[in-house]
Write a protein that holds these residues in place. Structure first.
Motif, PDB file in Angstrom:
ATOM      1  N   VAL A  26       0.836  -1.206   0.000  1.00  0.00           N
ATOM      2  CA  VAL A  26       0.000   0.000   0.000  1.00  0.00           C
ATOM      3  C   VAL A  26       0.868   1.253   0.000  1.00  0.00           C
ATOM      4  O   VAL A  26       0.591   2.214  -0.728  1.00  0.00           O
ATOM      5  N   LEU A  27       1.930   1.258   0.765  1.00  0.00           N
ATOM      6  CA  LEU A  27       2.832   2.402   0.815  1.00  0.00           C
ATOM      7  C   LEU A  27       3.504   2.635  -0.531  1.00  0.00           C
ATOM      8  O   LEU A  27       3.557   3.773  -1.015  1.00  0.00           O
ATOM      9  N   ALA A  29       2.448   1.597  -3.513  1.00  0.00           N
ATOM     10  CA  ALA A  29       1.428   1.976  -4.489  1.00  0.00           C
ATOM     11  C   ALA A  29       1.019   3.440  -4.336  1.00  0.00           C
ATOM     12  O   ALA A  29       0.842   4.151  -5.324  1.00  0.00           O
ATOM     13  N   SER A  30       0.891   3.903  -3.121  1.00  0.00           N
ATOM     14  CA  SER A  30       0.528   5.313  -2.917  1.00  0.00           C
ATOM     15  C   SER A  30       1.660   6.241  -3.342  1.00  0.00           C
ATOM     16  O   SER A  30       1.410   7.323  -3.862  1.00  0.00           O
ATOM     17  N   ALA A  31       2.907   5.836  -3.149  1.00  0.00           N
ATOM     18  CA  ALA A  31       4.037   6.655  -3.602  1.00  0.00           C
ATOM     19  C   ALA A  31       4.065   6.738  -5.127  1.00  0.00           C
ATOM     20  O   ALA A  31       4.282   7.812  -5.698  1.00  0.00           O
ATOM     21  N   ALA A  33       1.484   6.375  -7.147  1.00  0.00           N
ATOM     22  CA  ALA A  33       0.334   7.191  -7.544  1.00  0.00           C
ATOM     23  C   ALA A  33       0.615   8.679  -7.338  1.00  0.00           C
ATOM     24  O   ALA A  33       0.236   9.503  -8.172  1.00  0.00           O
ATOM     25  N   ALA A  34       1.271   9.021  -6.257  1.00  0.00           N
ATOM     26  CA  ALA A  34       1.594  10.430  -5.997  1.00  0.00           C
ATOM     27  C   ALA A  34       2.518  10.978  -7.074  1.00  0.00           C
ATOM     28  O   ALA A  34       2.330  12.095  -7.559  1.00  0.00           O
ATOM     29  N   TRP A  36       2.856   9.733 -10.140  1.00  0.00           N
ATOM     30  CA  TRP A  36       2.116   9.702 -11.403  1.00  0.00           C
ATOM     31  C   TRP A  36       1.221  10.926 -11.550  1.00  0.00           C
ATOM     32  O   TRP A  36       1.195  11.572 -12.588  1.00  0.00           O
ATOM     33  N   SER A  38       1.450  13.769 -10.016  1.00  0.00           N
ATOM     34  CA  SER A  38       2.139  15.053  -9.908  1.00  0.00           C
ATOM     35  C   SER A  38       2.701  15.501 -11.251  1.00  0.00           C
ATOM     36  O   SER A  38       3.023  16.671 -11.427  1.00  0.00           O
TER      37      SER A  38
END
Length: 138
Positions: A26-27, A29-31, A33-34, A36, A38
């Motif tokens: 999850v960590l 994937a969220s990094a 996504a952030a 992507w 930005s």
């Protein structure tokens, strides 16, 4: 002498390996996504396809307060079905988005395309892209 041996601790850990792996995924994937989200997408993007469908021009522009970057890519379908993509030299140097609305008029031989564009603000204009001048490769 007394021999005091401690009893083994058989309690389960509060964080199991499964929870650790799920949290790590999850960590990560969220990094991703952030990062992507930005990266800004182009302000405008148009794909202008020739009447035969064998050639196309892809036009994008990304504008910042410092100016605009425009990219024009010519795409030609080869006899074997593959695509030859070459970049065209920058056509315009304005610092505001130009390609809000575009209308393409292809030449009879499809060697060039005349593009009538209308920006969101400012006067409309015309430019011609000659595909043989699109010589920039990746």
């Amino acid at each position: 002498m007394t021999n005091n041996q401690s009893q083994p601790d058989n309690r389960r850990a509060l964080i199991t390996i499964r929870i650790f792996i799920v949290a790590a995924v999850v960590l990560i994937a969220s990094a991703v996504a952030a990062v992507w989200f930005s990266i800004p997408g182009p302000d405008t993007k148009h794909v202008l396809v020739s009447p035969s469908g064998m050639r196309s021009i892809e036009m994008t522009e990304l504008c910042t307060p410092m100016g605009c970057k425009r990219v024009t890519i010519a795409d030609e379908v080869q006899p074997d079905g593959s695509h030859l993509r070459t970049g065209c030299l920058p056509q315009r140097a304005e610092t505001t988005p130009l390609f809000n609305k575009v209308v393409a008029t292809w030449s009879g031989s499809e060697e060039s395309v005349t593009i009538d564009f209308t920006p969101a603000k400012g006067p409309s204009g015309t430019m011609t892209v000659v595909l043989s001048n699109c010589i920039l490769t990746e």
